[in-house]
Design a protein around this motif. Structure first.
Motif, mmCIF file in Angstrom:
data_model
loop_
_atom_site.group_PDB
_atom_site.id
_atom_site.type_symbol
_atom_site.label_atom_id
_atom_site.label_comp_id
_atom_site.label_asym_id
_atom_site.label_seq_id
_atom_site.Cartn_x
_atom_site.Cartn_y
_atom_site.Cartn_z
ATOM 1 N N ALA A 194 -31.241 -62.651 44.492
ATOM 2 C CA ALA A 194 -30.587 -62.214 45.725
ATOM 3 C C ALA A 194 -29.499 -63.224 46.078
ATOM 4 O O ALA A 194 -29.670 -64.423 45.882
ATOM 5 N N THR A 195 -28.394 -62.716 46.600
ATOM 6 C CA THR A 195 -27.236 -63.566 46.891
ATOM 7 C C THR A 195 -26.772 -63.346 48.320
ATOM 8 O O THR A 195 -26.713 -62.207 48.801
ATOM 9 N N VAL A 196 -26.467 -64.443 48.994
ATOM 10 C CA VAL A 196 -25.824 -64.402 50.310
ATOM 11 C C VAL A 196 -24.551 -65.234 50.218
ATOM 12 O O VAL A 196 -24.573 -66.372 49.751
ATOM 13 N N SER A 197 -23.422 -64.664 50.640
ATOM 14 C CA SER A 197 -22.154 -65.389 50.649
ATOM 15 C C SER A 197 -21.837 -65.846 52.066
ATOM 16 O O SER A 197 -21.847 -65.032 52.999
ATOM 17 N N ALA A 210 -31.308 -66.984 45.602
ATOM 18 C CA ALA A 210 -32.768 -67.131 45.568
ATOM 19 C C ALA A 210 -33.294 -66.077 44.610
ATOM 20 O O ALA A 210 -32.713 -64.989 44.486
ATOM 21 N N SER A 211 -34.375 -66.387 43.903
ATOM 22 C CA SER A 211 -34.880 -65.487 42.868
ATOM 23 C C SER A 211 -36.366 -65.211 43.047
ATOM 24 O O SER A 211 -37.113 -66.036 43.571
ATOM 25 N N GLY A 212 -36.785 -64.053 42.571
ATOM 26 C CA GLY A 212 -38.187 -63.680 42.550
ATOM 27 C C GLY A 212 -38.724 -63.657 41.135
ATOM 28 O O GLY A 212 -38.019 -64.000 40.182
ATOM 29 N N PHE A 213 -39.982 -63.220 40.994
ATOM 30 C CA PHE A 213 -40.584 -63.136 39.669
ATOM 31 C C PHE A 213 -41.811 -62.246 39.731
ATOM 32 O O PHE A 213 -42.327 -61.931 40.809
ATOM 33 N N THR A 235 -35.513 -61.435 49.877
ATOM 34 C CA THR A 235 -34.558 -60.562 50.544
ATOM 35 C C THR A 235 -33.477 -61.413 51.196
ATOM 36 O O THR A 235 -33.784 -62.369 51.916
ATOM 37 N N PRO A 236 -32.200 -61.125 50.924
ATOM 38 C CA PRO A 236 -31.115 -61.933 51.487
ATOM 39 C C PRO A 236 -30.766 -61.505 52.905
ATOM 40 O O PRO A 236 -30.785 -60.327 53.236
ATOM 41 N N ILE A 237 -30.428 -62.494 53.747
ATOM 42 C CA ILE A 237 -30.094 -62.241 55.153
ATOM 43 C C ILE A 237 -28.878 -63.090 55.504
ATOM 44 O O ILE A 237 -28.877 -64.302 55.278
ATOM 45 N N ARG A 238 -27.871 -62.469 56.051
ATOM 46 C CA ARG A 238 -26.672 -63.189 56.497
ATOM 47 C C ARG A 238 -26.591 -63.065 58.016
ATOM 48 O O ARG A 238 -26.527 -61.964 58.563
ATOM 49 N N VAL A 239 -26.600 -64.212 58.699
ATOM 50 C CA VAL A 239 -26.580 -64.236 60.159
ATOM 51 C C VAL A 239 -25.223 -64.753 60.623
ATOM 52 O O VAL A 239 -24.769 -65.819 60.188
ATOM 53 N N THR A 240 -24.570 -64.002 61.492
ATOM 54 C CA THR A 240 -23.272 -64.401 62.036
ATOM 55 C C THR A 240 -23.283 -64.220 63.551
ATOM 56 O O THR A 240 -24.120 -63.498 64.104
ATOM 57 N N ALA A 248 -26.885 -68.609 55.971
ATOM 58 C CA ALA A 248 -27.575 -67.918 54.886
ATOM 59 C C ALA A 248 -29.076 -68.104 55.068
ATOM 60 O O ALA A 248 -29.556 -69.229 55.208
ATOM 61 N N VAL A 249 -29.803 -67.006 55.075
ATOM 62 C CA VAL A 249 -31.252 -67.030 55.249
ATOM 63 C C VAL A 249 -31.866 -66.173 54.145
ATOM 64 O O VAL A 249 -31.285 -65.148 53.749
ATOM 65 N N PHE A 250 -33.037 -66.576 53.659
ATOM 66 C CA PHE A 250 -33.771 -65.752 52.708
ATOM 67 C C PHE A 250 -35.175 -65.511 53.231
ATOM 68 O O PHE A 250 -35.846 -66.429 53.714
ATOM 69 N N GLY A 251 -35.610 -64.259 53.154
ATOM 70 C CA GLY A 251 -37.013 -63.956 53.331
ATOM 71 C C GLY A 251 -37.683 -64.042 51.969
ATOM 72 O O GLY A 251 -37.156 -63.559 50.971
ATOM 73 N N ARG A 252 -38.838 -64.691 51.925
ATOM 74 C CA ARG A 252 -39.541 -64.876 50.643
ATOM 75 C C ARG A 252 -40.994 -64.464 50.830
ATOM 76 O O ARG A 252 -41.680 -64.947 51.729
ATOM 77 N N LEU A 253 -41.461 -63.564 49.975
ATOM 78 C CA LEU A 253 -42.835 -63.079 50.022
ATOM 79 C C LEU A 253 -43.516 -63.418 48.705
ATOM 80 O O LEU A 253 -43.119 -62.941 47.642
ATOM 81 N N LYS A 254 -44.543 -64.286 48.774
ATOM 82 C CA LYS A 254 -45.300 -64.685 47.588
ATOM 83 C C LYS A 254 -46.692 -64.078 47.674
ATOM 84 O O LYS A 254 -47.409 -64.282 48.657
#
Length: 284
Positions: A194-197, A210-213, A235-240, A248-254
């Motif tokens: 996932a990419t956030v610019s 950020a990457s999953g597996f 999941t990528p999240i861009r907050v402005t 740049a924010v990432f949600g990560r579920l393990k």
């Protein structure tokens, strides 16, 4: 002549075999226990993380078959809670920001195809909303005054309308009529990259990754749906904001899959039996 009584070691061997057979049968069942961690990770800050667990539903038995579809239902357990960390950066504190807090929970959703497919193809099912609110706490870590950031919003006012936002995709805007407006650009979950610019200080666009597996107990995708298998989705999240801030924010579920509690006891009994059998030697 009467029947020869079974030696204790024979009974122990039978118990061990029963444990192995039972564990293989349960591992191939459709319900699968899991435990996991859900985190929101703002670049440059510690993650806001909560933990939990429950029972998932997988399509197809295990035993080496690729896990295709995973369903998580809120009524069968889940992840929910609150997390907070104080802001120690003096420059950030000077703007009145004291801490970040999240009150978050997983809703219900499905993922597919998970393992056994072609790498780097997007998930065709990838919606799992994050319910709750993130808070930018002002002046004090007690968070009595804060800027609320809803993680998801309804897509319409009609009953049964869907949602948009973190874990689903779409644009969520908070404070549209006030002096401060915050927007969240979200995308669905992925197992891959996932990419956030975001804009750098010089005005250039900088990508953040950020990457999953998905892998099994011995890092093989063919056993992901067995106890010991694990998933990481991002999941990528861009907050402005209308003040020019950009994050740049990432949600990560393990998730990690667990055996049934009864299977653990049977396996322990089986291992104990095999150990005693080894010490006692062959039956006489």
């Amino acid at each position: 002549m009467g029947q020869r009584p079974l030696h204790l070691s024979t009974w122990l061997l039978a118990l061990a075999l029963a444990a192995c057979v039972s564990s293989a049968r349960v591992a191939g069942a459709s319900p699968l226990n899991w435990e996991g961690t859900l985190s929101l990770e703002l670049l440059g800050f510690p993650p806001l993380a909560v933990t939990g667990g429950g029972v998932s539903t997988v399509d197809g038995p295990g035993g080496g078959v690729h896990l295709q579809t995973l369903r998580l239902a809120a009524y069968r357990g889940g992840i929910s809670g609150s997390a907070m960390f104080p802001i120690s950066d003096p420059l950030v504190q000077a703007n009145g920001l004291a801490s970040l807090r999240a009150d978050v929970s997983l809703a219900s959703g499905s993922f597919a195809p998970i393992s056994g497919g072609i790498d780097y193809l997007p998930l065709t099912r990838n919606a799992l909303p994050l319910q709750g609110i993130a808070k930018v706490c002002l002046l004090s870590t007690s968070c009595t005054n804060y800027i609320p950031i809803l993680l998801t919003q309804p897509t319409g006012a009609a009953p049964g309308a869907g949602v948009k936002g973190v874990g689903v995709g779409g644009l969520v805007t908070i404070g549209g009529t006030g002096p401060l407006r915050v927007s969240i650009e979200a995308a669905p979950w992925t197992l891959y990259t996932a990419t956030v610019s975001v804009a750098s200080a010089g005005g250039a666009s900088v990508p953040v990754f950020a990457s999953g597996f998905a892998h099994g107990a011995v890092s093989l995708t063919g056993s992901t749906g067995l106890p010991g298998g694990a998933l990481q989705l991002v999941t990528p999240i861009r907050v402005t904001s209308n003040l020019g801030n950009e994050f740049a924010v990432f949600g990560r579920l393990k998730l990690r899959f667990l055996p049934e509690p009864g299977v653990v006891l049977l396996l322990a009994a089986g291992c104990l039996g095999l150990g005693v059998l080894h010490l006692m030697g062959p039956p006489r």
